[in-house]
Design a protein around this motif. Sequence first.
Motif, mmCIF file in Angstrom:
data_model
loop_
_atom_site.group_PDB
_atom_site.id
_atom_site.type_symbol
_atom_site.label_atom_id
_atom_site.label_comp_id
_atom_site.label_asym_id
_atom_site.label_seq_id
_atom_site.Cartn_x
_atom_site.Cartn_y
_atom_site.Cartn_z
ATOM 1 N N ASN A 1 0.811 -1.216 0.000
ATOM 2 C CA ASN A 1 0.000 0.000 0.000
ATOM 3 C C ASN A 1 0.845 1.267 0.000
ATOM 4 O O ASN A 1 0.452 2.278 -0.574
ATOM 5 C CB ASN A 1 -0.970 -0.008 1.183
ATOM 6 C CG ASN A 1 -2.128 -0.949 0.953
ATOM 7 O OD1 ASN A 1 -2.569 -1.151 -0.178
ATOM 8 N ND2 ASN A 1 -2.616 -1.545 2.021
ATOM 9 N N GLU A 2 1.999 1.214 0.618
ATOM 10 C CA GLU A 2 2.877 2.387 0.664
ATOM 11 C C GLU A 2 3.658 2.592 -0.633
ATOM 12 O O GLU A 2 3.807 3.719 -1.094
ATOM 13 C CB GLU A 2 3.882 2.241 1.818
ATOM 14 C CG GLU A 2 3.271 2.342 3.186
ATOM 15 C CD GLU A 2 4.243 1.920 4.280
ATOM 16 O OE1 GLU A 2 5.470 1.806 4.014
ATOM 17 O OE2 GLU A 2 3.775 1.686 5.406
ATOM 18 N N GLN A 3 4.181 1.497 -1.204
ATOM 19 C CA GLN A 3 5.148 1.630 -2.290
ATOM 20 C C GLN A 3 4.690 1.040 -3.616
ATOM 21 O O GLN A 3 5.313 1.302 -4.641
ATOM 22 C CB GLN A 3 6.477 0.991 -1.871
ATOM 23 C CG GLN A 3 7.074 1.664 -0.657
ATOM 24 C CD GLN A 3 8.402 1.058 -0.243
ATOM 25 O OE1 GLN A 3 8.998 0.263 -0.967
ATOM 26 N NE2 GLN A 3 8.876 1.432 0.929
ATOM 27 N N GLY A 4 3.668 0.221 -3.613
ATOM 28 C CA GLY A 4 3.178 -0.383 -4.844
ATOM 29 C C GLY A 4 3.790 -1.745 -5.110
ATOM 30 O O GLY A 4 4.824 -2.115 -4.544
ATOM 31 N N LEU A 5 3.142 -2.480 -5.985
ATOM 32 C CA LEU A 5 3.532 -3.848 -6.302
ATOM 33 C C LEU A 5 4.942 -3.942 -6.878
ATOM 34 O O LEU A 5 5.712 -4.835 -6.527
ATOM 35 C CB LEU A 5 2.517 -4.453 -7.283
ATOM 36 C CG LEU A 5 2.633 -5.924 -7.599
ATOM 37 C CD1 LEU A 5 2.517 -6.772 -6.343
ATOM 38 C CD2 LEU A 5 1.560 -6.322 -8.595
ATOM 39 N N ASP A 6 5.294 -3.012 -7.741
ATOM 40 C CA ASP A 6 6.610 -3.072 -8.378
ATOM 41 C C ASP A 6 7.755 -2.858 -7.393
ATOM 42 O O ASP A 6 8.870 -3.322 -7.631
ATOM 43 C CB ASP A 6 6.704 -2.049 -9.509
ATOM 44 C CG ASP A 6 5.737 -2.355 -10.638
ATOM 45 O OD1 ASP A 6 5.408 -3.549 -10.835
ATOM 46 O OD2 ASP A 6 5.294 -1.412 -11.316
ATOM 47 N N GLN A 7 7.485 -2.175 -6.305
ATOM 48 C CA GLN A 7 8.530 -1.888 -5.318
ATOM 49 C C GLN A 7 8.567 -2.889 -4.164
ATOM 50 O O GLN A 7 9.482 -2.854 -3.348
ATOM 51 C CB GLN A 7 8.347 -0.471 -4.762
ATOM 52 C CG GLN A 7 8.506 0.614 -5.793
ATOM 53 C CD GLN A 7 9.877 0.573 -6.444
ATOM 54 O OE1 GLN A 7 10.897 0.480 -5.789
ATOM 55 N NE2 GLN A 7 9.890 0.601 -7.777
ATOM 56 N N LEU A 8 7.591 -3.763 -4.093
ATOM 57 C CA LEU A 8 7.547 -4.760 -3.021
ATOM 58 C C LEU A 8 8.647 -5.794 -3.254
ATOM 59 O O LEU A 8 8.739 -6.374 -4.330
ATOM 60 C CB LEU A 8 6.180 -5.447 -3.002
ATOM 61 C CG LEU A 8 5.953 -6.512 -1.928
ATOM 62 C CD1 LEU A 8 6.052 -5.910 -0.534
ATOM 63 C CD2 LEU A 8 4.592 -7.164 -2.125
ATOM 64 N N SER A 9 9.493 -5.992 -2.255
ATOM 65 C CA SER A 9 10.578 -6.968 -2.380
ATOM 66 C C SER A 9 10.784 -7.668 -1.041
ATOM 67 O O SER A 9 10.411 -7.146 0.018
ATOM 68 C CB SER A 9 11.888 -6.294 -2.807
ATOM 69 O OG SER A 9 12.404 -5.499 -1.755
ATOM 70 N N LEU A 10 11.408 -8.836 -1.109
ATOM 71 C CA LEU A 10 11.713 -9.568 0.121
ATOM 72 C C LEU A 10 12.724 -8.798 0.968
ATOM 73 O O LEU A 10 12.649 -8.814 2.197
ATOM 74 C CB LEU A 10 12.232 -10.965 -0.212
ATOM 75 C CG LEU A 10 11.194 -11.927 -0.787
ATOM 76 C CD1 LEU A 10 11.853 -13.207 -1.262
ATOM 77 C CD2 LEU A 10 10.106 -12.230 0.222
ATOM 78 N N ARG A 11 13.652 -8.119 0.324
ATOM 79 C CA ARG A 11 14.643 -7.327 1.062
ATOM 80 C C ARG A 11 13.964 -6.212 1.857
ATOM 81 O O ARG A 11 14.234 -6.015 3.040
ATOM 82 C CB ARG A 11 15.670 -6.746 0.076
ATOM 83 C CG ARG A 11 16.767 -5.932 0.733
ATOM 84 C CD ARG A 11 17.698 -5.301 -0.299
ATOM 85 N NE ARG A 11 17.034 -4.496 -1.304
ATOM 86 C CZ ARG A 11 16.552 -3.261 -1.110
ATOM 87 N NH1 ARG A 11 16.650 -2.695 0.057
ATOM 88 N NH2 ARG A 11 15.976 -2.605 -2.100
ATOM 89 N N LYS A 12 13.051 -5.482 1.207
ATOM 90 C CA LYS A 12 12.338 -4.404 1.896
ATOM 91 C C LYS A 12 11.432 -4.959 2.993
ATOM 92 O O LYS A 12 11.293 -4.355 4.053
ATOM 93 C CB LYS A 12 11.517 -3.585 0.901
ATOM 94 C CG LYS A 12 12.361 -2.727 -0.007
ATOM 95 C CD LYS A 12 11.506 -1.957 -0.990
ATOM 96 C CE LYS A 12 12.349 -1.123 -1.924
ATOM 97 N NZ LYS A 12 11.528 -0.389 -2.896
ATOM 98 N N LEU A 13 10.826 -6.093 2.728
ATOM 99 C CA LEU A 13 9.958 -6.708 3.732
ATOM 100 C C LEU A 13 10.773 -7.153 4.946
ATOM 101 O O LEU A 13 10.348 -6.949 6.084
ATOM 102 C CB LEU A 13 9.200 -7.887 3.125
ATOM 103 C CG LEU A 13 8.243 -8.622 4.048
ATOM 104 C CD1 LEU A 13 7.175 -7.687 4.608
ATOM 105 C CD2 LEU A 13 7.594 -9.778 3.304
#
Length: 186
Positions: A20-32
Motif C-alpha cells: 500500500n505504501e510503495q506499490g507492487l513493483d517496489q515490493l521486495s523480500l529485502r524491503k519486507l
Amino acid sequence: MADKKLTRDSIAAAALDLLNEQGLDQLSLRKLAARLDVKAPSLYWHVADKNALLALLAESVFVDCLARIPPGEHWHDWLRAFGRGLWRAQKDMRDAGRLILMTAQDEAVLVRMEHAVLAPLTALGLSAPQALSMQASVQAFVTGWTSFAQGPNTAYLQAHISIDTAFAQGLDALLRGFDHTIDPEN
C-alpha cells in the motif's frame, strides 16, 4: 532455524503495508525483511521467493474476506457479503487487480479456498458446481471493477459516476441474474 517472531500472518500484514505504501513493483523480500527487522534469509523459512510472497498476500486477503462474512439465510446473502467484502479489501489495496491477475497459487491453497467457499454455499442449498460458478463470477466481477477503479482513467470515471454505487448495483444485478440459472432439480 526460523525467527520465532515471524508468522505467515505477520509477514502478510507487513507485506500489505509495504504494498500500500510503495506499490507492487517496489515490493521486495529485502524491503519486507527490513520492515520486519529480520535478515532476508529468515523470510525464506516462510516464503521461498517473491511469487510465494505475492501468493501469501493474495491468499491472506481472500481468507480474511471469507472470515468476515456473517451467517446468512440465503445464498444471495453470502454472495453479496462476499462480493462487498472482497470489493472493500481490493479497493483499499494498492495494485490489487494486478496482484490477483499475476499471482499463481499452489494447488493446495486453491483446494482450501474452494472448500471454504463450498461449505457455506452448499449448506445454503446450492450444488457444488453452482456454488463454484457463482463465486467465481462474483470474484471476477469484483476484480474487474477493482482493476477498472484503480486504472489510468479513474479520475474521469469518478467525475461521472459513483464507483461504489455502480459496483453495488452491478453486484445486485449479477446476483438477481443467478436466479434464472438455477435448475431446481440440481
